[in-house]
Design a protein around this motif. Sequence first.
Motif, PDB file in Angstrom:
ATOM      1  N   LYS A  78       0.895  -1.165   0.000  1.00 38.95           N
ATOM      2  CA  LYS A  78       0.000   0.000   0.000  1.00 38.95           C
ATOM      3  C   LYS A  78       0.930   1.210   0.000  1.00 38.95           C
ATOM      4  O   LYS A  78       1.634   1.454   0.978  1.00 38.95           O
ATOM      5  N   ILE A  79       0.955   1.928  -1.128  1.00 37.35           N
ATOM      6  CA  ILE A  79       2.011   2.904  -1.383  1.00 37.35           C
ATOM      7  C   ILE A  79       1.502   4.344  -1.345  1.00 37.35           C
ATOM      8  O   ILE A  79       0.386   4.618  -1.776  1.00 37.35           O
ATOM      9  N   LEU A  80       2.349   5.240  -0.883  1.00 33.08           N
ATOM     10  CA  LEU A  80       2.095   6.674  -1.016  1.00 33.08           C
ATOM     11  C   LEU A  80       2.991   7.195  -2.133  1.00 33.08           C
ATOM     12  O   LEU A  80       4.181   6.852  -2.181  1.00 33.08           O
ATOM     13  N   VAL A  81       2.436   7.999  -3.025  1.00 38.29           N
ATOM     14  CA  VAL A  81       3.231   8.579  -4.115  1.00 38.29           C
ATOM     15  C   VAL A  81       3.082  10.093  -4.076  1.00 38.29           C
ATOM     16  O   VAL A  81       1.963  10.605  -4.057  1.00 38.29           O
ATOM     17  N   VAL A  82       4.210  10.797  -4.065  1.00 37.87           N
ATOM     18  CA  VAL A  82       4.139  12.258  -4.171  1.00 37.87           C
ATOM     19  C   VAL A  82       4.019  12.589  -5.656  1.00 37.87           C
ATOM     20  O   VAL A  82       4.912  12.282  -6.446  1.00 37.87           O
ATOM     21  N   ASN A  83       2.893  13.190  -6.024  1.00 42.05           N
ATOM     22  CA  ASN A  83       2.661  13.527  -7.424  1.00 42.05           C
ATOM     23  C   ASN A  83       2.533  15.047  -7.572  1.00 42.05           C
ATOM     24  O   ASN A  83       1.452  15.596  -7.504  1.00 42.05           O
ATOM     25  N   ASP A 112       6.753  22.635  -2.183  1.00 41.47           N
ATOM     26  CA  ASP A 112       7.329  21.529  -1.428  1.00 41.47           C
ATOM     27  C   ASP A 112       6.216  20.819  -0.659  1.00 41.47           C
ATOM     28  O   ASP A 112       5.123  21.360  -0.480  1.00 41.47           O
ATOM     29  N   ILE A 113       6.541  19.642  -0.169  1.00 37.64           N
ATOM     30  CA  ILE A 113       5.613  18.880   0.663  1.00 37.64           C
ATOM     31  C   ILE A 113       5.717  19.389   2.114  1.00 37.64           C
ATOM     32  O   ILE A 113       6.771  19.857   2.523  1.00 37.64           O
ATOM     33  N   THR A 114       4.623  19.298   2.863  1.00 38.18           N
ATOM     34  CA  THR A 114       4.638  19.786   4.245  1.00 38.18           C
ATOM     35  C   THR A 114       4.231  18.673   5.212  1.00 38.18           C
ATOM     36  O   THR A 114       3.628  17.672   4.795  1.00 38.18           O
ATOM     37  N   ALA A 115       4.524  18.888   6.502  1.00 34.49           N
ATOM     38  CA  ALA A 115       4.146  17.915   7.535  1.00 34.49           C
ATOM     39  C   ALA A 115       2.628  17.736   7.545  1.00 34.49           C
ATOM     40  O   ALA A 115       2.126  16.627   7.737  1.00 34.49           O
ATOM     41  N   LYS A 116       1.919  18.807   7.305  1.00 33.12           N
ATOM     42  CA  LYS A 116       0.457  18.767   7.308  1.00 33.12           C
ATOM     43  C   LYS A 116      -0.079  17.831   6.208  1.00 33.12           C
ATOM     44  O   LYS A 116      -1.098  17.169   6.378  1.00 33.12           O
ATOM     45  N   MET A 117       0.645  17.806   5.100  1.00 28.09           N
ATOM     46  CA  MET A 117       0.195  16.956   3.994  1.00 28.09           C
ATOM     47  C   MET A 117       0.414  15.476   4.285  1.00 28.09           C
ATOM     48  O   MET A 117      -0.280  14.615   3.744  1.00 28.09           O
ATOM     49  N   LEU A 118       1.404  15.187   5.131  1.00 32.76           N
ATOM     50  CA  LEU A 118       1.685  13.787   5.459  1.00 32.76           C
ATOM     51  C   LEU A 118       0.832  13.288   6.626  1.00 32.76           C
ATOM     52  O   LEU A 118       0.553  12.087   6.736  1.00 32.76           O
ATOM     53  N   ALA A 119       0.414  14.206   7.482  1.00 37.88           N
ATOM     54  CA  ALA A 119      -0.263  13.843   8.732  1.00 37.88           C
ATOM     55  C   ALA A 119      -1.432  12.850   8.569  1.00 37.88           C
ATOM     56  O   ALA A 119      -1.535  11.900   9.353  1.00 37.88           O
ATOM     57  N   PRO A 120      -2.308  13.028   7.564  1.00 36.13           N
ATOM     58  CA  PRO A 120      -3.444  12.094   7.450  1.00 36.13           C
ATOM     59  C   PRO A 120      -3.028  10.640   7.211  1.00 36.13           C
ATOM     60  O   PRO A 120      -3.843   9.733   7.376  1.00 36.13           O
ATOM     61  N   TYR A 121      -1.766  10.422   6.833  1.00 34.37           N
ATOM     62  CA  TYR A 121      -1.334   9.069   6.483  1.00 34.37           C
ATOM     63  C   TYR A 121      -0.539   8.383   7.581  1.00 34.37           C
ATOM     64  O   TYR A 121      -0.071   7.265   7.411  1.00 34.37           O
ATOM     65  N   GLU A 122      -0.429   9.034   8.728  1.00 30.89           N
ATOM     66  CA  GLU A 122       0.261   8.419   9.880  1.00 30.89           C
ATOM     67  C   GLU A 122      -0.555   7.216  10.351  1.00 30.89           C
ATOM     68  O   GLU A 122      -1.784   7.315  10.492  1.00 30.89           O
ATOM     69  N   GLY A 123       0.122   6.112  10.602  1.00 31.49           N
ATOM     70  CA  GLY A 123      -0.540   4.941  11.190  1.00 31.49           C
ATOM     71  C   GLY A 123      -1.662   4.360  10.356  1.00 31.49           C
ATOM     72  O   GLY A 123      -2.592   3.750  10.884  1.00 31.49           O
ATOM     73  N   GLN A 124      -1.607   4.527   9.066  1.00 32.67           N
ATOM     74  CA  GLN A 124      -2.684   4.035   8.198  1.00 32.67           C
ATOM     75  C   GLN A 124      -2.299   2.753   7.445  1.00 32.67           C
ATOM     76  O   GLN A 124      -2.979   2.382   6.498  1.00 32.67           O
ATOM     77  N   GLY A 125      -1.224   2.125   7.867  1.00 33.27           N
ATOM     78  CA  GLY A 125      -0.863   0.839   7.265  1.00 33.27           C
ATOM     79  C   GLY A 125      -0.178   0.933   5.911  1.00 33.27           C
ATOM     80  O   GLY A 125      -0.122  -0.051   5.174  1.00 33.27           O
ATOM     81  N   ILE A 147      10.218  13.481   4.839  1.00 33.82           N
ATOM     82  CA  ILE A 147       9.702  12.214   4.293  1.00 33.82           C
ATOM     83  C   ILE A 147      10.386  11.033   4.981  1.00 33.82           C
ATOM     84  O   ILE A 147       9.744  10.050   5.357  1.00 33.82           O
ATOM     85  N   SER A 148      11.692  11.161   5.160  1.00 35.72           N
ATOM     86  CA  SER A 148      12.449  10.090   5.807  1.00 35.72           C
ATOM     87  C   SER A 148      11.950   9.849   7.233  1.00 35.72           C
ATOM     88  O   SER A 148      11.737   8.695   7.641  1.00 35.72           O
ATOM     89  N   ASP A 149      11.745  10.921   7.992  1.00 32.47           N
ATOM     90  CA  ASP A 149      11.251  10.777   9.373  1.00 32.47           C
ATOM     91  C   ASP A 149       9.878  10.112   9.399  1.00 32.47           C
ATOM     92  O   ASP A 149       9.612   9.233  10.215  1.00 32.47           O
ATOM     93  N   PHE A 150       9.019  10.540   8.484  1.00 38.07           N
ATOM     94  CA  PHE A 150       7.674   9.965   8.383  1.00 38.07           C
ATOM     95  C   PHE A 150       7.767   8.456   8.106  1.00 38.07           C
ATOM     96  O   PHE A 150       7.075   7.650   8.735  1.00 38.07           O
ATOM     97  N   CYS A 151       8.623   8.083   7.168  1.00 39.45           N
ATOM     98  CA  CYS A 151       8.755   6.668   6.788  1.00 39.45           C
ATOM     99  C   CYS A 151       9.329   5.837   7.936  1.00 39.45           C
ATOM    100  O   CYS A 151       8.891   4.718   8.193  1.00 39.45           O
TER     101      CYS A 151
END
Length: 357
Positions: A78-83, A112-125, A147-151
């Motif tokens: 289940k992948i996240l892609v920055v588009n 650029d990408i922001t922390a806010k943009m990644l937040a909804p995908y925390e802990g979502q498998g 991105i690295s910290d999030f991953c």
Amino acid sequence: MLNFTVGPVMSSDAVRAIGAEQVPYFRTPEFSELMFENERLVKKFVKAEEDARVVFITGSGTASMEASVMNVFTPQDKILVVNGGSFGERFCQICEIHDIPFTEIRPEFGHDITAKMLAPYEGQGYTGFLVNLDETSTGVLYNIQLISDFCRRNDIFLVVDSISSFLCDPFDMKALDVQVMITGSQKALACPPGISLIVLSEKAVERVNANHVKSLYFDLKEALKNGERGQTPFTCAVGILRQINMRLKEIETAGGVEFENNKIGDLAQDFRTKIKGLPFEIVSNSLPNAVTPLHPTTASAYGIFTVLKDEYGIWICPNGGELKDKVFRVGHIGALTKEDNTTLVNAFKDLQKRGII
Ligand SMILES: *Cc1c(COP(=O)(O)O)cnc(C)c1O
């Protein structure tokens, strides 16, 4: 001809001289030694872990993007892609073709990408992440540390297309926990197009070896096995691999990857200073060293590209699609100097004098 595109770019004299030579037979200990040296220097320049491996694919950057996705992911992922542009879009297409479930993160054009943009995908498998470190189509360098910290927090397997950022912007594969890093011969490596390469961490090598890939050419198991003896499964672009070897050694001799990062960064800075006062707006909020994306406020971007090509012998890089008339890009990679920047800026000034911009 003066080439400010983002690839193919201009090569050094030593690299060009190899292009004039006969192509040697390659199933030899001599060629294997050259390939081992290529692997060693690439690993050094990306700061890969000791047990990382490098696979050399005869094919443009997209071949390695597709091979990477096919070999390290499966339809169970289940992948996240920055588009955020055409190269992010390409990763989406690849996932679609190979039935790999994915969710797109879509930063606004030039952002650029922001922390806010990644937040909804925390802990979502999510299990994988695909990003083009420098989205060359818009000239945005994404915040790779974020991105690295999030991953890392979410135990996500991180694959980075560094095709246009390799050698341009600082990158530490091991410290960033990047599992797969992709680059190509015709960007800052400044060789002819035709070779792309994939750096695989030890974990990525394990994935490749466990995966069942329905392809002969793109099954990286064979490439890894052949690579152990400095060879490739099929006939490779031998001439380009020899040119890559020359170029890697040139960089090493000049001071290594940090030297090259600084050189390209300096050229970019010099250009960005020299264009102040011209009717151009920089359209990225996170500029990479490789390229400056510009919106001309008084003329068509494609029109400027055409006049420079036809009347001045200078190539800048046009954009495609909707952006064709709005944005052009100026690359800072390849065998360019600050004097070349002055030549380009003088041509812009001449266009201004002539009332074209
Ligand atoms: C140039 C580039 C590619 C590869 O394109 P090819 O035409 O297949 O070599 C992929 N991703 C990025 C970010 C690029 O800049």
